[in-house]
Scaffold this active site. Structure first.
Site: not given
Ligand code: PBG
Length: 319
Positions: A114, A189, A211, A242
């Site tokens: 990432c 995620k 995000r 996650k």
């Protein structure tokens, strides 16, 4: 008359247990900071440390001896910039970390892929104004993946939630001859508040916004199936849900529907909630760890990424 308590007697209870934990299915995240010379405690995650490039190999060897099969590496570079250049540097923190671990152990090295730890703005992609750019980020992810592969990583785990990231990484790896490199995609995620302590651990807080534009909305479960399906179509070899505990329903569906090797990430906030309550004497830490890990396994995880992998492995066999 049936009496359920007959099978709950000591000995029998253990024998009929449907779910068993093993360190063999646990993955320990490790933060490697190239600016430090000694392990450094992470305040928001009591009991967890950042490793230095000097202490890293010893830690990996200890995990290997304890029977933990894999580590998940996060890098903290000395220098961040707008485009996260340090992420694909052959002499970057992660590339050096991979080589150091591989020189001393046979532990499986999974690399988190990432940009957020490497960019000055802290977002997982390139930015223009307030926008996080998807397609412009993809070639960078391919370059970073290749640099991890060159350094000797065993599994690449893209976590940035850019659309088509898995395909971009697969194509880049294949072009460079890394056709056998597995991809573990952070497929479902969520934009979770439980990543809070990680922001200190990995210094990946963001300078503006949030995000939510690229990570999933906690309200959605069906959407997670789309995310996972797309990543499988793009070439993911393993998929991840996650965080873990707040999304056990999603984990169960993903495992049942796709039957893929499925990982769950018990994230920093899940760790710190239990660690903090235990510090105050409000929870029995070992029992809480075991119950939380059991719930994740029971919900369908083949692998659990957990900050307790080492702790669990140390006490394996004890209950
Ligand atoms: C980077 C990344 C994050 C985590 C793993 N990889 C942070 C985020 O997405 O904001 C969180 C892990 C944790 O909380 O333990 N994209």
């Amino acid at each position: 008359m049936r009496r359920m308590r007959r099978l709950r007697k000591p000995g029998i209870r253990e024998m009929v247990a449907e779910t068993r934990l093993s360190a063999k299915s646990m993955i320990q995240p490790i933060f490697v900071d190239e600016r430090i010379t000694e392990p450094m405690a992470i305040e928001a995650m009591p009991g967890q440390f950042r490793q230095s490039l000097g202490s890293l190999a010893t830690e990996a060897a200890l995990l290997e001896d304890l029977g933990v099969p894999a580590v998940l590496l996060f890098g903290l570079p000395a220098i961040k910039d707008e485009v996260g250049s340090a992420a694909s540097d052959p002499e970057g923190v992660i590339q050096r970390a991979i080589r150091l671990i591989k020189e001393t152990t046979d532990i499986v090295v999974i690399t988190d892929l990432c940009l957020c730890e490497y960019t000055s703005h802290g977002h997982c992609g390139l930015v223009r104004g307030d926008e996080v750019l998807n397609d412009e980020t993809l070639p960078l992810l391919g370059e970073i993946a290749t640099s991890h592969a060159e350094a000797g990583a065993d599994i690449i785990a893209p976590s940035g939630m850019m659309d088509h990231m898995v395909r971009a990484i697969r194509v880049a790896l294949d072009l460079e001859g890394y056709t056998e490199m597995p991809i573990l995609s952070y497929a479902a995620k969520y934009a979770s508040t439980f990543y809070g302590p990680f922001r200190e651990a990995a210094e990946s807080g963001f300078a503006f916004g949030d995000r939510k534009g690229y990570q999933m909305d906690p309200a959605n479960a069906a959407e997670a199936l789309w995310e996972v399906q797309l990543d499988i179509e793009e070439g993911a070899d393993m998929v991840m849900v996650k965080p873990a505990m707040p999304y056990l329903d999603v984990l169960r569906s993903v495992k049942d529907i796709f039957g893929m090797p499925t990982a769950a990430y018990q994230v920093s906030g899940e760790y710190s909630m239990i660690a903090a309550a235990a510090e105050r004497g409000w929870l029995d830490e070992r029992a809480a760890i075991l119950e939380s890990l059991t719930s994740i396994k029971r919900a369908g995880a083949d692998m659990i990424i957990t900050y307790w992998a080492k702790e669990f492995a140390k006490g394996e066999g004890r209950s």
